[in-house]
Write an enzyme that holds these catalytic residues in place. Sequence first.
Site, PDB file in Angstrom:
ATOM      1  N   ILE A  15       0.822  -1.216   0.000  1.00  0.00           N
ATOM      2  CA  ILE A  15       0.000   0.000   0.000  1.00  0.00           C
ATOM      3  C   ILE A  15       0.858   1.269   0.000  1.00  0.00           C
ATOM      4  CG2 ILE A  15      -2.042  -1.028   1.059  1.00  0.00           C
ATOM      5  CD1 ILE A  15      -1.086   0.006   3.766  1.00  0.00           C
ATOM      6  N   GLY A  16       2.174   1.093   0.039  1.00  0.00           N
ATOM      7  CA  GLY A  16       3.056   2.258   0.019  1.00  0.00           C
ATOM      8  C   GLY A  16       4.489   1.824  -0.197  1.00  0.00           C
ATOM      9  N   ARG A  17       5.304   2.779  -0.626  1.00  0.00           N
ATOM     10  CA  ARG A  17       6.716   2.452  -0.893  1.00  0.00           C
ATOM     11  C   ARG A  17       7.560   3.665  -0.533  1.00  0.00           C
ATOM     12  NH1 ARG A  17       9.795  -1.217  -3.952  1.00  0.00           N
ATOM     13  NH2 ARG A  17       7.918  -2.452  -4.311  1.00  0.00           N
ATOM     14  N   PHE A  20      13.559   3.072   1.549  1.00  0.00           N
ATOM     15  CA  PHE A  20      14.246   1.892   2.082  1.00  0.00           C
ATOM     16  C   PHE A  20      13.369   0.647   2.170  1.00  0.00           C
ATOM     17  CE2 PHE A  20      16.402   5.519   4.299  1.00  0.00           C
ATOM     18  CZ  PHE A  20      17.516   5.517   3.471  1.00  0.00           C
ATOM     19  N   GLY A  21      12.159   0.711   1.690  1.00  0.00           N
ATOM     20  CA  GLY A  21      11.333  -0.481   1.801  1.00  0.00           C
ATOM     21  C   GLY A  21       9.892  -0.233   1.419  1.00  0.00           C
ATOM     22  N   THR A  22       9.051  -1.155   1.817  1.00  0.00           N
ATOM     23  CA  THR A  22       7.641  -1.119   1.415  1.00  0.00           C
ATOM     24  C   THR A  22       6.724  -1.147   2.636  1.00  0.00           C
ATOM     25  OG1 THR A  22       7.580  -3.539   1.282  1.00  0.00           O
ATOM     26  CG2 THR A  22       8.139  -2.349  -0.743  1.00  0.00           C
ATOM     27  N   LYS A  38       5.536  -1.934   7.817  1.00  0.00           N
ATOM     28  CA  LYS A  38       6.629  -1.288   7.082  1.00  0.00           C
ATOM     29  C   LYS A  38       7.850  -2.180   7.191  1.00  0.00           C
ATOM     30  CE  LYS A  38       8.825   3.260   6.658  1.00  0.00           C
ATOM     31  NZ  LYS A  38       8.769   4.657   7.160  1.00  0.00           N
ATOM     32  N   ASP A 132      10.271  16.588  10.599  1.00  0.00           N
ATOM     33  CA  ASP A 132       9.789  16.499   9.211  1.00  0.00           C
ATOM     34  C   ASP A 132       8.264  16.577   9.182  1.00  0.00           C
ATOM     35  OD1 ASP A 132      10.036  16.376   6.463  1.00  0.00           O
ATOM     36  OD2 ASP A 132      10.241  14.199   6.383  1.00  0.00           O
TER      37      ASP A 132
END
Length: 274
Positions: A15-17, A20-22, A38, A132
């Site tokens: 569902i996301g990327r 450094f990973g997914t 994650k 951030d």
Amino acid sequence: MPKSLKSSYQLYEEIGRGRFGTISRCFSPSSNDFYACKVIDKSLLTDSLDRDCLQNEAKFMTLLSPHPNIVQVFDVFEDDESLSIVMELCEPVTLYDAIVQNPVCETRAAAYMKQLLTAIAHCHRNGVVHRDVKPENVFLDSRNRVKLGDFGSADWSGEERSTSGIVGTPYYVAPEVVMGREYNEKVDVWSAGVVLYTMLAGIPPFYGETAAEVFEAVLRGNLRFPTRIFRSVSPAAKDLLRKMICRDVSRRLSAEQALRHPWILNGGETASMD
């Protein structure tokens, strides 16, 4: 026998990327609930800063959980190849998505900002500076509640400690960060102020064609309220913006002080500035 990710959760679609990973949807048979997982590939971490970010995200999110306005962490798994963080499954909708659709009305902006400042104040009480804060890192759940996430850039802060290093996103970063100075948790308040401005205006207050031009605009810190865009925005909202997007750190509001501002207390309704 220690439990592992695969023995505890069933992984489903991505569902996301990230860099450094997914992030995948996952299911826990023991709780009968879905979560987000994650998975960070350690082979993609090229330097010590990347590795610190990897460790910090899990550490800080675990420290700050549970909180109604921070993405909650439920499990952390680590082996030689990867670090996996199992967390609350938010809708795939961020505050950025809401802003892109339309500038946000004052009452809705005040509701979002109250929740975001509540999350930031919780971080600061626990000695954590997020570093951030931006609309892409503010998630909206199925009930339209704000959830602050992505603590990969976070660091320790507090009365006896300052931090340093240029981290963050150009549009939202505070000027003291750009100048390379040591700074404190009030960098998050500046960033939240820029988020509020962007909600109300549909554009950020400081911009440019390149990151360098954006940084120059941030350093000038010339906060403007173009009549065409801000004609219908209340004086109280502009007053809060001036006090959050304030170059003088000693005069910039803390997150707790911003929560007590009349515009927040009145839910974005026309507030008296007496």
